[in-house]
Design a protein around this motif. Structure first.
Motif, PDB file in Angstrom:
ATOM      1  N   LEU A 161       0.821  -1.203   0.000  1.00 34.02           N
ATOM      2  CA  LEU A 161       0.000   0.000   0.000  1.00 34.02           C
ATOM      3  C   LEU A 161       0.862   1.264   0.000  1.00 34.02           C
ATOM      4  O   LEU A 161       0.494   2.283  -0.578  1.00 34.02           O
ATOM      5  CB  LEU A 161      -0.931  -0.001   1.216  1.00 34.02           C
ATOM      6  CG  LEU A 161      -2.075  -1.014   1.169  1.00 34.02           C
ATOM      7  CD1 LEU A 161      -2.843  -1.018   2.486  1.00 34.02           C
ATOM      8  CD2 LEU A 161      -3.017  -0.723   0.017  1.00 34.02           C
ATOM      9  N   GLY A 162       2.017   1.176   0.674  1.00 34.32           N
ATOM     10  CA  GLY A 162       2.923   2.318   0.676  1.00 34.32           C
ATOM     11  C   GLY A 162       3.470   2.620  -0.697  1.00 34.32           C
ATOM     12  O   GLY A 162       3.793   3.766  -1.013  1.00 34.32           O
ATOM     13  N   TRP A 163       3.579   1.582  -1.520  1.00 31.87           N
ATOM     14  CA  TRP A 163       4.066   1.767  -2.884  1.00 31.87           C
ATOM     15  C   TRP A 163       3.024   2.468  -3.749  1.00 31.87           C
ATOM     16  O   TRP A 163       3.342   3.090  -4.752  1.00 31.87           O
ATOM     17  CB  TRP A 163       4.413   0.408  -3.470  1.00 31.87           C
ATOM     18  CG  TRP A 163       5.052   0.454  -4.816  1.00 31.87           C
ATOM     19  CD1 TRP A 163       4.438   0.360  -6.034  1.00 31.87           C
ATOM     20  CD2 TRP A 163       6.451   0.597  -5.103  1.00 31.87           C
ATOM     21  NE1 TRP A 163       5.356   0.442  -7.044  1.00 31.87           N
ATOM     22  CE2 TRP A 163       6.600   0.586  -6.504  1.00 31.87           C
ATOM     23  CE3 TRP A 163       7.582   0.736  -4.294  1.00 31.87           C
ATOM     24  CZ2 TRP A 163       7.847   0.704  -7.116  1.00 31.87           C
ATOM     25  CZ3 TRP A 163       8.810   0.858  -4.909  1.00 31.87           C
ATOM     26  CH2 TRP A 163       8.938   0.841  -6.298  1.00 31.87           C
ATOM     27  N   ASN A 169      -4.345   5.056   0.351  1.00 35.43           N
ATOM     28  CA  ASN A 169      -4.087   4.867   1.773  1.00 35.43           C
ATOM     29  C   ASN A 169      -5.028   5.717   2.627  1.00 35.43           C
ATOM     30  O   ASN A 169      -5.491   5.279   3.667  1.00 35.43           O
ATOM     31  CB  ASN A 169      -2.639   5.228   2.088  1.00 35.43           C
ATOM     32  CG  ASN A 169      -1.668   4.206   1.532  1.00 35.43           C
ATOM     33  OD1 ASN A 169      -2.068   3.176   1.025  1.00 35.43           O
ATOM     34  ND2 ASN A 169      -0.393   4.508   1.614  1.00 35.43           N
ATOM     35  N   ALA A 170      -5.297   6.944   2.213  1.00 35.30           N
ATOM     36  CA  ALA A 170      -6.164   7.832   2.978  1.00 35.30           C
ATOM     37  C   ALA A 170      -7.570   7.254   3.092  1.00 35.30           C
ATOM     38  O   ALA A 170      -8.211   7.346   4.149  1.00 35.30           O
ATOM     39  CB  ALA A 170      -6.205   9.219   2.335  1.00 35.30           C
ATOM     40  N   ARG A 171      -8.079   6.652   2.034  1.00 32.74           N
ATOM     41  CA  ARG A 171      -9.408   6.051   2.099  1.00 32.74           C
ATOM     42  C   ARG A 171      -9.431   4.870   3.057  1.00 32.74           C
ATOM     43  O   ARG A 171     -10.357   4.706   3.842  1.00 32.74           O
ATOM     44  CB  ARG A 171      -9.851   5.616   0.694  1.00 32.74           C
ATOM     45  CG  ARG A 171     -10.275   6.763  -0.198  1.00 32.74           C
ATOM     46  CD  ARG A 171     -11.027   6.257  -1.399  1.00 32.74           C
ATOM     47  NE  ARG A 171     -10.146   5.525  -2.310  1.00 32.74           N
ATOM     48  CZ  ARG A 171      -9.463   6.082  -3.299  1.00 32.74           C
ATOM     49  NH1 ARG A 171      -9.547   7.385  -3.496  1.00 32.74           N
ATOM     50  NH2 ARG A 171      -8.707   5.358  -4.094  1.00 32.74           N
ATOM     51  N   ASN A 322       3.914   5.541   5.897  1.00 32.25           N
ATOM     52  CA  ASN A 322       3.936   6.659   4.960  1.00 32.25           C
ATOM     53  C   ASN A 322       4.871   7.772   5.422  1.00 32.25           C
ATOM     54  O   ASN A 322       5.586   8.387   4.620  1.00 32.25           O
ATOM     55  CB  ASN A 322       2.522   7.222   4.782  1.00 32.25           C
ATOM     56  CG  ASN A 322       1.628   6.289   4.016  1.00 32.25           C
ATOM     57  OD1 ASN A 322       2.092   5.498   3.197  1.00 32.25           O
ATOM     58  ND2 ASN A 322       0.333   6.352   4.263  1.00 32.25           N
ATOM     59  N   VAL A 323       4.880   8.027   6.728  1.00 33.49           N
ATOM     60  CA  VAL A 323       5.735   9.088   7.263  1.00 33.49           C
ATOM     61  C   VAL A 323       7.208   8.719   7.110  1.00 33.49           C
ATOM     62  O   VAL A 323       8.036   9.530   6.683  1.00 33.49           O
ATOM     63  CB  VAL A 323       5.386   9.363   8.734  1.00 33.49           C
ATOM     64  CG1 VAL A 323       6.429  10.275   9.370  1.00 33.49           C
ATOM     65  CG2 VAL A 323       4.012  10.000   8.827  1.00 33.49           C
ATOM     66  N   SER A 348       2.958   5.937  -9.397  1.00 34.18           N
ATOM     67  CA  SER A 348       2.023   6.479  -8.408  1.00 34.18           C
ATOM     68  C   SER A 348       2.450   7.812  -7.822  1.00 34.18           C
ATOM     69  O   SER A 348       1.644   8.518  -7.234  1.00 34.18           O
ATOM     70  CB  SER A 348       1.850   5.484  -7.256  1.00 34.18           C
ATOM     71  OG  SER A 348       3.059   5.354  -6.529  1.00 34.18           O
ATOM     72  N   GLY A 349       3.730   8.155  -7.949  1.00 38.90           N
ATOM     73  CA  GLY A 349       4.228   9.386  -7.327  1.00 38.90           C
ATOM     74  C   GLY A 349       4.575   9.213  -5.866  1.00 38.90           C
ATOM     75  O   GLY A 349       4.929  10.173  -5.188  1.00 38.90           O
ATOM     76  N   ALA A 350       4.464   7.996  -5.325  1.00 39.91           N
ATOM     77  CA  ALA A 350       4.806   7.737  -3.927  1.00 39.91           C
ATOM     78  C   ALA A 350       6.315   7.578  -3.780  1.00 39.91           C
ATOM     79  O   ALA A 350       7.001   7.220  -4.740  1.00 39.91           O
ATOM     80  CB  ALA A 350       4.096   6.463  -3.449  1.00 39.91           C
TER      81      ALA A 350
END
Length: 510
Positions: A161-163, A169-171, A322-323, A348-350
């Motif tokens: 999910l971090g990828w 992730n927010a949802r 995420n942090v 994804s831009g992550a």
């Protein structure tokens, strides 16, 4: 592009090339940002775990008042911190702010402390998560599953999910958080509607309940419950109006958390009676909340609460992941980590490499404690509980020190800009908050043996907090070496995407 001196790669600096060096803006609004930072507070984990532990270990009835006092301290901290967020937009958050006020060397140290602290907070939760999931399997499926199996599965899912982009992730975080909070509120209402023999007593808010030893250590327990609100600036680059959204979310988060936890801990005292809360917490430990809900709301509600206890921890794992990934991204972008960490996932831009790093650290630590679990020391839960308590308190100490340093940085930042007069009241609040946070940090180190359940003569009382101390020293050494060998790179610490934009503009100037 011309080849004059403004466009050449300067010694010691890797020139930014392409948008993969910046996080995508406009992806988070107030709701998404608020849910992302609140998820790290894991409200049910605090109500079911931290609160009974504080009542039991410290024997202090006035825990609700502690949450109010800490709320005041953290609101004071947020006043200057939020104002500085209008001037600094960087996924490195704490270390970026500290760099702007106290210099690049202090910023380098803060960066490593933040990376270690948030990694510790995230990894520590895997222990209690795996233990609780294992318990659910045993209770509802009659299956015996080692704690480290669900912990490893969770680490891989969180890493995946971090990828992905933060919107997903927010949802996920939002749905889990809203349900979790709703169930705690239902318990609070049930407790107030059906109080113990002492009725709706407000004794827990009486300052006399805070007399005696242990107040400082109790503050250490309680401040961990607030961890998460300070993460809002980490996402600043991913909002369309960071100067508006970040301060708004910070104040909503810290005030909401303070009120929610003060009322929920008060509800626990009402449900048992103020005179009985310490004894009941010592007897039932983390089972206190579930025992009280079963009496008032029935077995089905309690079963759902057990399930939400697990999903709430999963939400916290996602948030901390995420942090950590964004701190690694910011550090890679500024030369404090290898350059690969300073690039985002093209799909994804992550911050993909930072996400992989955090996942790898989690898997390795879980594996180490799983191996330790094969060599029992008399208590089969010992490795699991140590993973949670050791790493959780290491992380909390790091965050407390970062907040204290950030408070000092706010003062220096505005004084150097000649804005001391205009920002006078913010400088006063930051100073007061910084002093209070330093006092809490001193108590944290002094009583670390109590926090991790070790004896007063145990080496853990200095080895574990020493991890944060080592991060401080190694970070300072890295900053000093960078200042001597790569002064231009050192000067760019804390600038983040601003450095990218400035350099890009310089390269495009004819």
């Amino acid at each position: 592009m011309t080849t004059d001196s403004s466009s050449k790669s300067r010694p010691g600096i890797s020139t930014f090339k392409g948008e993969d060096r910046a996080l995508r803006a406009g992806r988070l609004g107030t709701g998404g940002l608020l849910l992302s930072v609140l998820a790290a507070t894991a409200p049910l984990m605090v109500v079911a775990g931290v609160m009974p532990t504080t009542f039991a270990v410290m024997g202090i009835v006035g825990q609700p008042l502690l949450f109010v006092l800490l709320g005041v301290v953290l609101v004071l901290f947020s006043v200057g911190y939020a104002e500085m967020s209008r001037h600094v937009h960087n996924a490195g958050a704490f270390y970026a702010y500290i760099s702007r006020g106290l210099g690049g060397t202090a910023g380098a140290s803060a960066a490593l402390v933040a990376l270690v602290a948030y990694n510790a907070l995230q990894v520590g939760i895997y222990g209690i998560f795996g233990f609780e999931v294992s318990g659910l399997f045993a209770t509802y499926a009659d299956l015996s599953v080692a704690w480290w199996i669900p912990a490893l599965v969770a680490a891989l899912v969180v890493g995946t999910l971090g990828w992905l982009k933060i919107d997903v992730n927010a949802r996920v975080l939002g749905v889990l958080l809203v349900i979790e909070v709703a169930l705690v509120v239902i318990f609070d209402i049930a407790a107030v509607s059906d109080p113990a023999a002492q009725g709706l007593s407000l004794h827990a808010f009486n300052p006399d309940t805070l007399s005696g030893a242990g107040i400082g250590t109790a503050l250490c327990f309680c401040i961990a419950a607030f961890t998460g609100f300070e993460q809002a600036p980490v996402y600043a680059e991913e909002t369309s109006r960071p100067h508006v959204l970040v301060p708004r979310v910070m104040f909503l988060a810290v005030s909401g958390v303070a009120v929610f936890f003060a009322l929920s801990s008060w509800a626990l005292t009402v449900a048992t009676g103020p005179s009985a809360i310490v004894g009941e917490a010592q007897k039932q430990s983390a089972g206190l909340l579930f025992g009280l809900t079963e009496d008032r709301l029935g077995a089905t509600f309690t079963d759902v609460l057990h399930f939400l206890f697990v999903t709430g921890m999963f939400a916290a794992l996602l948030s901390f992941h995420n942090v950590v990934a964004r701190y690694a991204f910011a550090m890679g972008r500024e030369g404090l980590l290898p350059a690969a960490f300073g690039r985002t996932n093209s799909a994804s831009g992550a911050p993909g490499t930072g996400s992989l790093l955090q996942t790898a650290v989690s898997v390795v630590v879980i594996a180490v404690f799983a191996i330790a679990d094969d060599k029992p020391t008399g208590d089969p839960t010992e490795p699991v509980l140590h993973l949670f308590t050791w790493f959780g308190n290491i992380g909390s100490l790091g965050v407390i020190l970062l907040m204290a340093a950030a408070s000092a940085s706010v003062v220096v930042f505005f004084v150097r800009r000649g804005a001391a007069g205009a920002q006078a009241w913010r400088l006063i609040t930051s100073t007061l908050a910084g002093i209070a946070l330093l006092v809490i940090a001193v108590y944290t180190v002094k009583d670390f043996d109590v926090l991790v359940g070790a004896g007063p003569d145990s080496s853990l009382s200095w080895v574990l907090p020493g991890i944060i101390g080592l991060a401080v020293l190694v970070g300072l050494a890295q900053g000093l070496v960078m200042r001597a060998r790569r002064p231009e790179a050192h000067a760019r610490i804390g600038l983040g995407n601003e450095a990218f934009q400035l350099e890009k503009a310089a390269e495009e100037t004819p």
